[in-house]
Design a protein around this motif. Structure first.
Motif, short mmCIF file in Angstrom:
data_model
loop_
_atom_site.label_atom_id
_atom_site.label_comp_id
_atom_site.label_asym_id
_atom_site.label_seq_id
_atom_site.Cartn_x
_atom_site.Cartn_y
_atom_site.Cartn_z
N ILE A 198 0.76 -1.26 0.09
CA ILE A 198 0.13 0.04 -0.09
C ILE A 198 1.02 1.22 -0.15
O ILE A 198 1.83 1.49 0.86
N PRO A 199 0.82 2.14 -1.23
CA PRO A 199 1.75 3.31 -1.06
C PRO A 199 1.99 4.12 0.20
O PRO A 199 0.93 4.16 0.74
N ARG A 200 3.02 4.62 0.10
CA ARG A 200 3.33 5.59 1.34
C ARG A 200 2.81 6.96 0.83
O ARG A 200 3.53 7.77 0.50
N LYS A 201 1.41 7.11 1.50
CA LYS A 201 0.82 8.35 0.93
C LYS A 201 0.04 8.98 2.29
O LYS A 201 -0.40 10.05 1.93
N TYR A 202 -0.04 8.49 3.24
CA TYR A 202 -0.85 8.84 4.40
C TYR A 202 0.04 9.81 5.29
O TYR A 202 1.09 9.24 5.84
N PRO A 203 -0.36 10.97 5.66
CA PRO A 203 0.57 11.62 6.40
C PRO A 203 0.47 11.37 7.98
O PRO A 203 1.35 11.50 8.72
N ARG A 204 -0.79 10.42 8.39
CA ARG A 204 -0.75 9.95 9.81
C ARG A 204 -1.25 8.74 9.89
O ARG A 204 -2.28 8.21 9.22
N VAL A 205 -0.58 7.84 10.70
CA VAL A 205 -1.15 6.23 11.06
C VAL A 205 -0.87 6.58 12.65
O VAL A 205 0.34 6.75 12.88
N PRO A 206 -1.91 6.28 13.39
CA PRO A 206 -1.42 6.20 15.04
C PRO A 206 -0.41 5.36 15.35
O PRO A 206 -0.20 4.17 14.62
N GLU A 207 0.23 5.58 16.23
CA GLU A 207 1.39 4.87 16.58
C GLU A 207 1.25 3.60 17.16
O GLU A 207 0.42 3.17 17.69
N GLY A 208 1.97 2.62 16.66
CA GLY A 208 1.75 1.24 16.76
C GLY A 208 0.65 0.38 16.14
O GLY A 208 0.37 -0.72 16.58
N CYS A 209 0.03 1.02 15.38
CA CYS A 209 -1.24 0.37 14.61
C CYS A 209 -0.63 -0.19 13.37
O CYS A 209 0.21 -0.05 12.60
N GLY A 210 -1.61 -1.26 13.12
CA GLY A 210 -1.56 -2.26 11.95
C GLY A 210 -2.74 -2.86 11.30
O GLY A 210 -3.65 -2.48 11.95
N PHE A 211 -2.62 -4.02 10.89
CA PHE A 211 -3.86 -4.39 10.40
C PHE A 211 -4.30 -5.67 11.36
O PHE A 211 -4.65 -6.72 10.97
N TYR A 212 -4.55 -5.14 12.44
CA TYR A 212 -5.30 -6.17 13.51
C TYR A 212 -6.54 -6.45 13.00
O TYR A 212 -7.34 -5.23 12.82
N GLY A 213 -7.24 -7.52 13.06
CA GLY A 213 -8.51 -7.53 12.62
C GLY A 213 -8.73 -7.40 10.97
O GLY A 213 -9.97 -7.20 10.37
N GLY A 214 -7.44 -7.26 10.12
CA GLY A 214 -7.75 -6.96 8.78
C GLY A 214 -7.86 -5.23 8.54
O GLY A 214 -7.93 -5.18 7.29
N LEU A 215 -8.00 -4.78 9.64
CA LEU A 215 -8.32 -3.25 9.21
C LEU A 215 -7.35 -2.21 10.06
O LEU A 215 -7.06 -2.62 11.27
N ALA A 216 -6.81 -1.14 9.30
CA ALA A 216 -5.80 -0.37 9.89
C ALA A 216 -6.33 1.21 9.94
O ALA A 216 -6.94 1.50 8.68
N PRO A 217 -6.25 1.93 10.75
CA PRO A 217 -6.59 3.37 10.74
C PRO A 217 -5.34 4.18 10.17
O PRO A 217 -4.37 3.98 10.28
N VAL A 218 -5.92 5.05 9.09
CA VAL A 218 -5.17 6.07 8.40
C VAL A 218 -5.93 7.27 8.37
O VAL A 218 -6.98 7.41 8.34
#
Length: 255
Positions: A198-218
Protein backbone atom coordinates in the motif's frame (compact mmCIF):
# COMPACT_ATOMS: atom_id res chain seq x y z
CA UNK A 1 -7.95 -11.25 50.71
CA UNK A 2 -4.74 -9.20 50.60
CA UNK A 3 -4.98 -5.87 52.53
CA UNK A 4 -4.71 -2.59 50.62
CA UNK A 5 -1.30 -1.67 51.98
CA UNK A 6 0.83 -1.05 48.91
CA UNK A 7 1.47 2.13 46.97
CA UNK A 8 1.54 0.24 43.67
CA UNK A 9 0.76 -3.32 42.67
CA UNK A 10 0.72 -5.35 39.46
CA UNK A 11 -1.38 -8.35 38.50
CA UNK A 12 -0.15 -11.82 39.44
CA UNK A 13 2.00 -13.49 36.82
CA UNK A 14 2.06 -17.08 35.63
CA UNK A 15 4.53 -17.92 38.42
CA UNK A 16 2.06 -16.66 41.04
CA UNK A 17 4.00 -13.52 41.96
CA UNK A 18 3.00 -9.85 41.81
CA UNK A 19 5.23 -6.80 42.12
CA UNK A 20 4.26 -4.38 44.90
CA UNK A 21 5.70 -1.13 46.25
CA UNK A 22 6.23 -0.38 49.92
CA UNK A 23 4.61 3.01 50.73
CA UNK A 24 7.29 3.96 53.27
CA UNK A 25 10.53 3.06 51.49
CA UNK A 26 9.00 3.25 47.99
CA UNK A 27 11.02 0.16 47.12
CA UNK A 28 9.57 -2.78 45.21
CA UNK A 29 9.39 -6.48 45.99
CA UNK A 30 7.21 -9.46 45.10
CA UNK A 31 4.43 -11.23 46.99
CA UNK A 32 2.56 -14.48 46.36
CA UNK A 33 -1.20 -14.96 46.13
CA UNK A 34 -1.41 -15.33 49.90
CA UNK A 35 0.10 -11.89 50.37
CA UNK A 36 3.35 -13.34 51.67
CA UNK A 37 6.59 -11.56 50.85
CA UNK A 38 8.62 -13.80 48.55
CA UNK A 39 11.25 -11.37 47.26
CA UNK A 40 12.23 -8.52 49.64
CA UNK A 41 11.52 -4.85 49.03
CA UNK A 42 14.91 -3.85 47.66
CA UNK A 43 14.43 -2.64 44.11
CA UNK A 44 13.87 0.86 42.70
CA UNK A 45 12.28 -0.60 39.55
CA UNK A 46 10.73 -3.95 38.74
CA UNK A 47 8.93 -5.59 35.84
CA UNK A 48 6.66 -8.57 35.35
CA UNK A 49 8.14 -12.04 35.04
CA UNK A 50 8.44 -13.26 31.45
CA UNK A 51 7.97 -16.74 30.06
CA UNK A 52 11.29 -18.00 31.47
CA UNK A 53 10.46 -16.95 35.04
CA UNK A 54 12.80 -13.98 34.68
CA UNK A 55 12.10 -10.33 35.50
CA UNK A 56 14.16 -7.21 34.87
CA UNK A 57 14.81 -5.26 38.08
CA UNK A 58 16.91 -2.28 39.12
CA UNK A 59 18.53 -2.10 42.59
CA UNK A 60 17.94 0.54 45.22
CA UNK A 61 19.24 3.92 44.09
CA UNK A 62 22.70 4.47 45.55
CA UNK A 63 23.40 7.67 43.65
CA UNK A 64 25.42 6.00 40.92
CA UNK A 65 24.70 6.94 37.33
CA UNK A 66 23.51 5.13 35.41
CA UNK A 67 21.79 2.71 37.76
CA UNK A 68 22.04 -0.56 35.87
CA UNK A 69 19.58 -3.44 36.08
CA UNK A 70 19.57 -7.19 35.54
CA UNK A 71 17.30 -10.24 35.68
CA UNK A 72 16.19 -12.28 38.69
CA UNK A 73 14.20 -15.51 38.91
CA UNK A 74 11.13 -16.25 41.02
CA UNK A 75 13.35 -17.06 44.00
CA UNK A 76 14.94 -13.62 43.88
CA UNK A 77 18.26 -15.00 42.66
CA UNK A 78 20.29 -12.98 40.13
CA UNK A 79 20.38 -14.97 36.89
CA UNK A 80 21.64 -12.31 34.46
CA UNK A 81 24.06 -9.69 35.87
CA UNK A 82 23.10 -6.08 36.54
CA UNK A 83 24.73 -4.48 33.50
CA UNK A 84 21.84 -3.17 31.41
CA UNK A 85 20.37 0.30 31.02
CA UNK A 86 17.07 -1.23 29.90
CA UNK A 87 15.67 -4.74 29.76
CA UNK A 88 12.41 -5.95 28.24
CA UNK A 89 10.48 -8.99 29.44
CA UNK A 90 11.36 -12.42 28.10
CA UNK A 91 9.16 -13.88 25.37
CA UNK A 92 9.98 -17.19 23.70
CA UNK A 93 13.26 -17.16 25.59
CA UNK A 94 14.39 -13.84 24.11
CA UNK A 95 14.61 -10.31 25.52
CA UNK A 96 15.57 -6.92 24.07
CA UNK A 97 18.17 -5.11 26.19
CA UNK A 98 20.13 -1.86 26.03
CA UNK A 99 23.67 -1.52 27.32
CA UNK A 100 26.89 0.42 26.83
CA UNK A 101 29.49 -0.60 24.27
CA UNK A 102 33.20 -0.53 25.06
CA UNK A 103 33.28 2.95 23.52
CA UNK A 104 30.55 4.18 25.86
CA UNK A 105 27.77 4.25 23.24
CA UNK A 106 24.29 2.98 24.03
CA UNK A 107 23.11 0.13 21.81
CA UNK A 108 20.38 -2.51 21.73
CA UNK A 109 20.74 -6.27 21.29
CA UNK A 110 18.90 -9.55 21.83
CA UNK A 111 19.90 -11.93 24.64
CA UNK A 112 18.77 -15.41 25.64
CA UNK A 113 17.70 -16.63 29.09
CA UNK A 114 21.33 -17.22 30.07
CA UNK A 115 22.30 -13.66 29.20
CA UNK A 116 24.16 -14.79 26.09
CA UNK A 117 24.12 -12.37 23.15
CA UNK A 118 21.99 -13.39 20.17
CA UNK A 119 22.85 -10.28 18.14
CA UNK A 120 25.85 -7.99 18.12
CA UNK A 121 25.59 -4.81 20.17
CA UNK A 122 25.03 -2.65 17.12
CA UNK A 123 21.42 -1.45 16.96
CA UNK A 124 20.25 2.05 17.84
CA UNK A 125 16.82 0.59 18.55
CA UNK A 126 14.98 -2.73 18.50
CA UNK A 127 11.20 -2.77 18.69
CA UNK A 128 8.82 -5.44 19.92
CA UNK A 129 8.47 -8.78 18.15
CA UNK A 130 5.26 -9.49 16.30
CA UNK A 131 4.72 -12.53 14.07
CA UNK A 132 8.36 -13.43 14.64
CA UNK A 133 9.79 -10.12 13.39
CA UNK A 134 10.99 -6.94 15.10
CA UNK A 135 11.99 -3.60 13.54
CA UNK A 136 15.59 -2.58 14.21
CA UNK A 137 17.53 0.59 13.40
CA UNK A 138 21.27 0.57 12.82
CA UNK A 139 21.61 4.30 13.55
CA UNK A 140 22.46 6.16 16.72
CA UNK A 141 18.83 5.99 17.79
CA UNK A 142 15.33 5.21 16.55
CA UNK A 143 15.35 8.11 14.07
CA UNK A 144 18.64 7.38 12.32
CA UNK A 145 20.14 4.65 10.20
CA UNK A 146 18.72 2.05 7.88
CA UNK A 147 15.76 0.05 9.11
CA UNK A 148 15.62 -3.71 8.87
CA UNK A 149 13.50 -6.48 10.37
CA UNK A 150 15.18 -9.20 12.42
CA UNK A 151 13.88 -12.59 13.50
CA UNK A 152 14.21 -14.18 16.95
CA UNK A 153 17.50 -15.80 16.01
CA UNK A 154 18.96 -12.39 15.22
CA UNK A 155 18.91 -12.89 11.45
CA UNK A 156 18.24 -9.78 9.39
CA UNK A 157 15.28 -10.88 7.27
CA UNK A 158 15.11 -7.83 5.06
CA UNK A 159 16.50 -4.30 4.90
CA UNK A 160 14.57 -1.33 3.64
CA UNK A 161 15.52 1.71 1.61
CA UNK A 162 17.19 4.54 3.46
CA UNK A 163 14.31 7.01 3.46
CA UNK A 164 12.28 5.03 5.98
CA UNK A 165 11.87 7.22 9.03
CA UNK A 166 10.10 4.80 11.35
CA UNK A 167 8.73 1.24 11.33
CA UNK A 168 5.95 -0.52 13.22
CA UNK A 169 5.37 -4.17 14.26
CA UNK A 170 4.34 -6.79 11.70
CA UNK A 171 0.60 -7.52 11.70
CA UNK A 172 -1.09 -10.01 9.36
CA UNK A 173 2.05 -10.13 7.22
CA UNK A 174 2.23 -6.36 6.71
CA UNK A 175 4.36 -3.70 8.36
CA UNK A 176 3.47 -0.03 8.59
CA UNK A 177 6.40 2.07 7.39
CA UNK A 178 7.01 5.79 7.35
CA UNK A 179 9.33 7.95 5.31
CA UNK A 180 10.19 11.58 5.94
CA UNK A 181 10.29 13.53 2.70
CA UNK A 182 10.66 17.33 2.60
CA UNK A 183 9.87 17.41 6.33
CA UNK A 184 6.54 15.64 5.85
CA UNK A 185 5.60 12.14 6.93
CA UNK A 186 4.24 9.59 4.48
CA UNK A 187 2.99 6.26 5.84
CA UNK A 188 2.30 3.10 3.90
CA UNK A 189 2.46 -0.68 4.28
CA UNK A 190 5.01 -3.24 3.07
CA UNK A 191 5.15 -7.04 3.08
CA UNK A 192 7.75 -9.17 4.85
CA UNK A 193 10.03 -8.93 1.82
CA UNK A 194 10.18 -5.17 2.19
CA UNK A 195 8.05 -4.59 -0.89
CA UNK A 196 5.48 -1.79 -0.82
CA UNK A 197 1.93 -3.16 -0.89
CA UNK A 198 0.00 0.00 0.00
CA UNK A 199 1.73 3.21 -1.18
CA UNK A 200 3.34 5.58 1.34
CA UNK A 201 0.83 8.39 1.01
CA UNK A 202 -0.86 8.83 4.39
CA UNK A 203 0.31 11.75 6.56
CA UNK A 204 -0.75 9.96 9.75
CA UNK A 205 -1.12 6.45 11.12
CA UNK A 206 -1.52 6.15 14.92
CA UNK A 207 1.59 4.87 16.66
CA UNK A 208 1.76 1.09 16.93
CA UNK A 209 -1.21 0.50 14.66
CA UNK A 210 -1.49 -2.15 11.96
CA UNK A 211 -3.94 -4.52 10.32
CA UNK A 212 -5.33 -6.05 13.50
CA UNK A 213 -8.58 -7.70 12.50
CA UNK A 214 -7.71 -6.96 8.88
CA UNK A 215 -8.27 -3.20 9.19
CA UNK A 216 -5.88 -0.32 9.90
CA UNK A 217 -6.55 3.37 10.76
CA UNK A 218 -5.07 6.04 8.46
CA UNK A 219 -5.58 9.73 7.80
CA UNK A 220 -5.32 11.87 4.69
CA UNK A 221 -4.58 14.91 6.81
CA UNK A 222 -1.41 16.07 8.53
CA UNK A 223 -3.20 17.80 11.42
CA UNK A 224 -6.15 16.90 13.64
CA UNK A 225 -8.02 20.10 12.80
CA UNK A 226 -8.04 19.27 9.09
CA UNK A 227 -9.61 15.81 9.29
CA UNK A 228 -9.79 12.54 11.15
CA UNK A 229 -8.89 8.87 10.76
CA UNK A 230 -10.69 6.19 8.79
CA UNK A 231 -10.08 2.47 8.29
CA UNK A 232 -8.69 0.68 5.23
CA UNK A 233 -8.47 -3.03 4.41
CA UNK A 234 -5.34 -4.89 3.33
CA UNK A 235 -5.97 -3.91 -0.29
CA UNK A 236 -5.83 -0.24 0.65
CA UNK A 237 -9.58 0.21 0.14
CA UNK A 238 -11.69 2.22 2.54
CA UNK A 239 -13.51 -0.28 4.74
CA UNK A 240 -16.54 1.81 5.74
CA UNK A 241 -17.75 5.39 5.99
CA UNK A 242 -16.92 7.54 8.96
CA UNK A 243 -13.96 9.56 10.25
CA UNK A 244 -12.76 9.69 13.83
CA UNK A 245 -10.75 12.20 15.84
CA UNK A 246 -8.88 9.28 17.41
CA UNK A 247 -8.58 5.69 16.21
CA UNK A 248 -6.77 2.55 17.32
CA UNK A 249 -6.41 -1.13 16.61
CA UNK A 250 -9.33 -3.53 16.48
CA UNK A 251 -9.18 -5.99 19.37
CA UNK A 252 -10.58 -9.51 19.49
CA UNK A 253 -13.22 -9.82 22.19
CA UNK A 254 -13.70 -13.10 24.05
CA UNK A 255 -17.34 -13.69 24.98
Amino acid sequence: MIPCQYKEATTFGSNGLAAVQDPETELYGYINEKGEEVIPFQYSEVNDFGDRDLAFVRPEDDGSMPLLGGYINGEGETVIPFEYVMGDYFENGIAVVQRFTENGDLRYQLIDEKGEAITDLKYGYIGSFSEGLAPASAGEDVYEGRWRYIDQKGNEVFEVDSNWYDAYPCVNGLVCVCENTTEKFAYGFANTKGEDVIPRKYPRVPEGCGFYGGLAPVSDYEYDDDGGFYYIDQNGERAFDGEYFKAGNFMKMEL
